[in-house]
Design a protein around this motif. Sequence first.
Motif, PDB file in Angstrom:
ATOM      1  N   MET A 103       0.815  -1.214   0.000  1.00  0.00           N
ATOM      2  CA  MET A 103       0.000   0.000   0.000  1.00  0.00           C
ATOM      3  C   MET A 103       0.852   1.269   0.000  1.00  0.00           C
ATOM      4  O   MET A 103       0.458   2.277  -0.564  1.00  0.00           O
ATOM      5  CB  MET A 103      -0.924   0.028   1.227  1.00  0.00           C
ATOM      6  N   VAL A 104       2.002   1.218   0.652  1.00  0.00           N
ATOM      7  CA  VAL A 104       2.867   2.406   0.678  1.00  0.00           C
ATOM      8  C   VAL A 104       3.664   2.508  -0.619  1.00  0.00           C
ATOM      9  O   VAL A 104       3.829   3.588  -1.188  1.00  0.00           O
ATOM     10  CB  VAL A 104       3.820   2.369   1.893  1.00  0.00           C
ATOM     11  N   ALA A 105       4.132   1.359  -1.117  1.00  0.00           N
ATOM     12  CA  ALA A 105       4.985   1.376  -2.312  1.00  0.00           C
ATOM     13  C   ALA A 105       4.195   1.809  -3.556  1.00  0.00           C
ATOM     14  O   ALA A 105       4.687   2.577  -4.373  1.00  0.00           O
ATOM     15  CB  ALA A 105       5.603   0.004  -2.534  1.00  0.00           C
ATOM     16  N   GLU A 106       2.957   1.320  -3.661  1.00  0.00           N
ATOM     17  CA  GLU A 106       2.213   1.526  -4.904  1.00  0.00           C
ATOM     18  C   GLU A 106       2.029   3.000  -5.283  1.00  0.00           C
ATOM     19  O   GLU A 106       2.345   3.380  -6.414  1.00  0.00           O
ATOM     20  CB  GLU A 106       0.861   0.792  -4.824  1.00  0.00           C
ATOM     21  N   PRO A 107       1.512   3.854  -4.370  1.00  0.00           N
ATOM     22  CA  PRO A 107       1.361   5.273  -4.755  1.00  0.00           C
ATOM     23  C   PRO A 107       2.684   5.933  -5.116  1.00  0.00           C
ATOM     24  O   PRO A 107       2.750   6.695  -6.084  1.00  0.00           O
ATOM     25  CB  PRO A 107       0.772   5.935  -3.505  1.00  0.00           C
ATOM     26  N   ILE A 108       3.745   5.595  -4.359  1.00  0.00           N
ATOM     27  CA  ILE A 108       5.050   6.189  -4.670  1.00  0.00           C
ATOM     28  C   ILE A 108       5.486   5.773  -6.076  1.00  0.00           C
ATOM     29  O   ILE A 108       5.938   6.581  -6.877  1.00  0.00           O
ATOM     30  CB  ILE A 108       6.110   5.728  -3.634  1.00  0.00           C
ATOM     31  N   ILE A 109       5.288   4.479  -6.380  1.00  0.00           N
ATOM     32  CA  ILE A 109       5.669   3.970  -7.701  1.00  0.00           C
ATOM     33  C   ILE A 109       4.878   4.674  -8.794  1.00  0.00           C
ATOM     34  O   ILE A 109       5.426   5.117  -9.799  1.00  0.00           O
ATOM     35  CB  ILE A 109       5.436   2.442  -7.762  1.00  0.00           C
ATOM     36  N   LEU A 110       3.562   4.808  -8.582  1.00  0.00           N
ATOM     37  CA  LEU A 110       2.708   5.414  -9.611  1.00  0.00           C
ATOM     38  C   LEU A 110       3.174   6.831  -9.934  1.00  0.00           C
ATOM     39  O   LEU A 110       3.197   7.236 -11.097  1.00  0.00           O
ATOM     40  CB  LEU A 110       1.251   5.432  -9.151  1.00  0.00           C
ATOM     41  N   ILE A 111       3.538   7.594  -8.899  1.00  0.00           N
ATOM     42  CA  ILE A 111       3.938   8.981  -9.117  1.00  0.00           C
ATOM     43  C   ILE A 111       5.333   9.060  -9.753  1.00  0.00           C
ATOM     44  O   ILE A 111       5.530   9.725 -10.772  1.00  0.00           O
ATOM     45  CB  ILE A 111       3.894   9.762  -7.788  1.00  0.00           C
ATOM     46  N   LEU A 112       6.298   8.343  -9.161  1.00  0.00           N
ATOM     47  CA  LEU A 112       7.668   8.390  -9.707  1.00  0.00           C
ATOM     48  C   LEU A 112       7.693   7.890 -11.150  1.00  0.00           C
ATOM     49  O   LEU A 112       8.363   8.466 -12.002  1.00  0.00           O
ATOM     50  CB  LEU A 112       8.612   7.546  -8.843  1.00  0.00           C
TER      51      LEU A 112
END
Lengths: 329, 257
Positions: A103-112
């Motif tokens: 859950m934490v990794a996914e949003p960061i990945i989507l933005i980066l």
Amino acid sequence: MESSGTEIISVKVASSEATSRVLTKRRSALWRAAQQAPRALSVISVVTILVLVVLAFIFAPGARAFQETFFNLHQLRETVFGDPSLNIPPIWGAFAKNIELFMVAEPIILILALGVALIRNATSPLMAGPRVLCTIYVDIARGLPLILVVQAVFFGFPALALPFVSSRTWFQYGLFCLVFCYTAYVSEVYRAGVMSVPNSQLLAGRAIGLTEGQLLRHVTVPQAVRVVVAPLINDFVSLQKDTAIISVGAGVIELLRQVEINEQIWFTDTPFVIAGILFLIVCVPLTRLADALLARDVRTRLAGGTRPTSRRRWRARASAEEIAQVVGA
Amino acid sequence: MNDDSVGEAQIPVVETQGVTKRFAERTVLRAVDLVVQPHEVVTLIGASGSGKSTLLRCLNMLETIDAGRISLFGQDLSDEAVRGELVRRHVGIVFQAFNLFPHKNVLNNITLGPVKALGVSSKDAEERAMSLLDRFGLKEKAREFPDRLSGGQQQRVAIVRAIAMDPELLLLDEVTSALDPELVAEVLDVVRELAHSGMTMLIATHEMNFARDVSSKICFLADGEIAEERTPEELFSDPRDPRTQQFLRTLTNAGRL
């Protein structure tokens, strides 16, 4: 000679017409049967396969040992709910770590990844430097197995003894590994989506006076997103599973690490079965969602929902007419 | 249309001088001089690859030019301050392959430009779009998606999308070339109606009979230059340039004229 030749031909034509009529009739009967068959057929095939699998479980020569190792009910219960006497915690705590990583990794990945994709797609000469850097990064991150990245980060970063980098928690190291590897994949998915929008669409957008920003917002992105949603969810599923690889870093007690600990107590594979089931519970709905979104998109754009029924009706009517013709003749 | 302007020097809608365009080594347009007056319908004819489409795209700045000068409504486009999207708000273009937005229904295809580029309120834009759709017999298609329409319907929607911007000039780039023969007429009827309503148009087409009907002037393009520029009657009855003669002969032999 000539007349007999034509006669032969006309006889042949007539007979072939008759055959084809009979064939069409038979084909249309088959067709109608086939239209009703799929549901029954699929039920039968699924049931058959299930029965075979269950029979294999029960009657295989090693069935007893197999059940003891993989489906030991006692160990199943203890793994799931925990056992203070054996110092086993309930499985939820460990699995929550996987969910949290995801859950934490996914949003960061989507933005980066969006940033990386936009930089790689930029045409301005000013962006040449960042573009090369991003390309190198994507090549490396896609080429390295996640498990090697985990090894390198979990043992390498602390060893560096750098002020910020080396004092992070194990969870943050895990997070970094997942983000590092998956941002590269997801940026490629984004890029594919943007490039799938045909140039004619950009021309059409410019033709009605849209600025480049409006073009991106109203023409490119909405069409790219439709293409990209299913592959993105695919990557989510893969990410969710790969949170288990963080277990080799040892610092984070996540699901796979926990079941490995349990396995050391009984020396059976039952705890792994639990891990498998838990991953399935999370991943299967995600894959179903990807399929449903794809299907919905196809439906709204092609109105495919109405097509098969209308074709079927047309087929049925045509064959009724053919039958009437044959009967009449 | 406007009687006051008769006798006065009108500002031409389009005026090009020596427009030249190259793609790599290939020169697509060579020193094209063209004038379109208000309410004129000028037709560009010529073989495929003669530069018709490129000329149209240069006029609304979808392509840049390598030499020469283009003015629209007296405004020089080579001026640094002229931005492409501002020009295109006044110059509509319809493409051969319709290029409708597949993710938007017919109504939203039409209102996107007026709302986003011109700042018209959605309500006004929708009302205007509906009245235009009604005028061209497409009212009941307003909520359909482009993929569900026939080619002819799609192209009519594309024309409505262009004229919903209230353009002062409409460019039509072989709008019937991608259509099945039986669908050509419905699109040409729309164009005819626009011509009668006084819309200034520059049309690239292969439909010679249509060109003869609707044009105030026909330009025959060959090898990137305007080989002949005449009224339809003159051009079809008495072509002077040998390339025009050859082109018309080919069409006649093919039964297209």
